[in-house]
Scaffold this motif. Sequence first.
Motif, mmCIF file in Angstrom:
data_model
loop_
_atom_site.group_PDB
_atom_site.id
_atom_site.type_symbol
_atom_site.label_atom_id
_atom_site.label_comp_id
_atom_site.label_asym_id
_atom_site.label_seq_id
_atom_site.Cartn_x
_atom_site.Cartn_y
_atom_site.Cartn_z
ATOM 1 N N LYS A 9 -3.204 -8.981 -7.656
ATOM 2 C CA LYS A 9 -4.255 -8.532 -6.728
ATOM 3 C C LYS A 9 -4.341 -6.994 -6.198
ATOM 4 C CE LYS A 9 -6.062 -12.789 -4.470
ATOM 5 N NZ LYS A 9 -5.895 -13.851 -3.739
ATOM 6 N N TYR A 10 -2.797 -6.718 -6.044
ATOM 7 C CA TYR A 10 -2.463 -5.409 -5.607
ATOM 8 C C TYR A 10 -1.864 -4.338 -6.602
ATOM 9 C CZ TYR A 10 1.888 -7.883 -4.748
ATOM 10 O OH TYR A 10 3.137 -8.529 -4.891
ATOM 11 N N TYR A 32 -2.175 -1.133 -4.833
ATOM 12 C CA TYR A 32 -1.398 -0.941 -3.643
ATOM 13 C C TYR A 32 -0.234 -1.720 -3.390
ATOM 14 C CZ TYR A 32 -4.321 -4.992 -1.913
ATOM 15 O OH TYR A 32 -5.078 -6.190 -1.774
ATOM 16 N N GLU A 77 3.663 -2.455 -2.860
ATOM 17 C CA GLU A 77 4.650 -2.087 -1.682
ATOM 18 C C GLU A 77 5.388 -0.756 -1.868
ATOM 19 O OE1 GLU A 77 6.676 -5.598 -0.816
ATOM 20 O OE2 GLU A 77 8.090 -5.060 0.671
ATOM 21 N N TYR A 116 -9.744 0.578 -6.752
ATOM 22 C CA TYR A 116 -9.168 0.924 -5.582
ATOM 23 C C TYR A 116 -7.792 1.421 -5.721
ATOM 24 C CZ TYR A 116 -6.798 0.850 -1.143
ATOM 25 O OH TYR A 116 -5.866 1.334 -0.212
ATOM 26 N N ASN A 170 -4.306 3.104 -3.362
ATOM 27 C CA ASN A 170 -3.713 3.564 -1.789
ATOM 28 C C ASN A 170 -3.310 4.957 -2.113
ATOM 29 O OD1 ASN A 170 -1.369 3.112 -2.965
ATOM 30 N ND2 ASN A 170 -0.522 1.681 -1.268
ATOM 31 N N GLN A 199 4.085 -7.446 2.742
ATOM 32 C CA GLN A 199 3.079 -7.197 1.609
ATOM 33 C C GLN A 199 2.274 -8.571 1.517
ATOM 34 O OE1 GLN A 199 2.085 -4.484 0.161
ATOM 35 N NE2 GLN A 199 1.077 -5.099 -1.855
ATOM 36 N N ASP A 200 2.875 -9.746 1.484
ATOM 37 C CA ASP A 200 1.957 -10.948 1.217
ATOM 38 C C ASP A 200 0.948 -10.914 2.287
ATOM 39 O OD1 ASP A 200 3.123 -11.355 -1.315
ATOM 40 O OD2 ASP A 200 4.310 -13.046 -0.318
ATOM 41 N N VAL A 257 -1.937 -8.560 1.700
ATOM 42 C CA VAL A 257 -2.947 -8.930 0.594
ATOM 43 C C VAL A 257 -3.837 -10.384 1.131
ATOM 44 C CG1 VAL A 257 -2.937 -9.965 -1.641
ATOM 45 C CG2 VAL A 257 -1.230 -8.235 -1.247
ATOM 46 N N ASP A 315 -7.781 -9.894 1.676
ATOM 47 C CA ASP A 315 -9.009 -10.676 1.143
ATOM 48 C C ASP A 315 -9.886 -11.085 2.135
ATOM 49 O OD1 ASP A 315 -7.738 -10.655 -1.505
ATOM 50 O OD2 ASP A 315 -6.888 -12.319 -1.496
ATOM 51 N N ILE A 353 -5.546 -0.807 4.733
ATOM 52 C CA ILE A 353 -4.266 -0.877 3.818
ATOM 53 C C ILE A 353 -3.486 0.308 4.206
ATOM 54 C CG2 ILE A 353 -3.592 -0.500 1.319
ATOM 55 C CD1 ILE A 353 -4.702 -3.116 1.528
ATOM 56 N N GLN A 359 0.046 -0.708 5.696
ATOM 57 C CA GLN A 359 1.218 -0.335 4.953
ATOM 58 C C GLN A 359 1.898 0.568 5.610
ATOM 59 O OE1 GLN A 359 -0.026 0.502 0.606
ATOM 60 N NE2 GLN A 359 0.593 -1.705 0.069
ATOM 61 N N LEU A 391 4.104 -1.634 7.649
ATOM 62 C CA LEU A 391 5.261 -2.196 6.853
ATOM 63 C C LEU A 391 6.362 -1.453 6.497
ATOM 64 C CD1 LEU A 391 6.396 -4.254 4.443
ATOM 65 C CD2 LEU A 391 4.482 -3.121 3.047
ATOM 66 N N PHE A 402 10.760 -5.792 6.458
ATOM 67 C CA PHE A 402 9.503 -5.700 6.832
ATOM 68 C C PHE A 402 9.143 -5.423 8.103
ATOM 69 C CE2 PHE A 402 9.542 -9.573 3.942
ATOM 70 C CZ PHE A 402 9.002 -8.817 2.893
#
Lengths: 128, 185
Positions: free
Chosen positions: A10-11, A31, A33, A66, A68, B31-32, B35, B39, B62, B66, B69, B83
Amino acid sequence: MKNIAIEGTKYTPEIKSDIQKGEIKFYGSSYPENANEFYQPVYDWVDKYFEQDGNKALTVNFFIYYFNTSTSKCFMNLLEILENNHKKGKKITVNWHYSEDDEDSLDSGEKLFMEIDVDFKLIPVNKI
Amino acid sequence: MQKPVDELLQSDFINDIEGNAILTFSGVISQDAIVGLGDVLRSELHLAHSLSIVNKIFAIYIEMAQNILHYSNEQVDCNGKSFGKGAIMIFDTSEGYELVSVNLISEKQHRYLEKKCNLINSLNKDDIKEFYLKRRRKIAETESKGAGLGFIDIVRRSGNPVIFDFEPVSEGHYYFYLRSKIITE
């Protein structure tokens, strides 16, 4: 050398290369980590590809809807690697595909190539 | 140390926002989590808006998430990874949307962010685009994860200045509040 084959999430985009055809393709959303870490194998692959005898041309196809800001930094790095190879006489073609109904995806593509000396095309598609 | 959502919703920093919270989260921003919440946000926005607007709001979300994060001063270790803790709130208002992020920062980050946010807010729309491209070109040469570019992108995409504030917590620690407004109507 081996082809690069990274499955998409997804990212993170799917990344596949075809040494025979002289192509590398990015498909999806980006996008991660840690974008630097994610794109390092791509830089390494491109460097290696051009070091091999006979590899004189590369087509880079982007289908990214998309990305980032930290990915945009990585795309700049990649384009700089391509620009350097272009200066050495390699034939580089970059195609940026964007969704017709998303002006940002066209805009972000255009902006990426503004300062880089490589041949590129902006190609509208129905949907990525 | 991270404030719960209930408390944040009562905070002076956001009590002038007139609208419904469509997404609120306070805690560990992995990160999870980014995401998953992303969604939810996309599906909610898709019901009412064009892809272009959905992408704009998603992109700002985002960058804010981030940012927490990577740079929140309150980090949690989990399976060898680190995190950041913080909060994200998204409001549906009469004009469009407002996105809010809150996280803990250090004295050094406070000085950096105050300067950065004031600078970005002082630029007009054309200047901000140019500034973004210049910065991106420059940081492409460094090992940074992209610090600073995210803030410029938030203002560039939203088309509005950011609203920000710092709330002292303890010696050398502050909550950093950041707001970005997207006008869709």
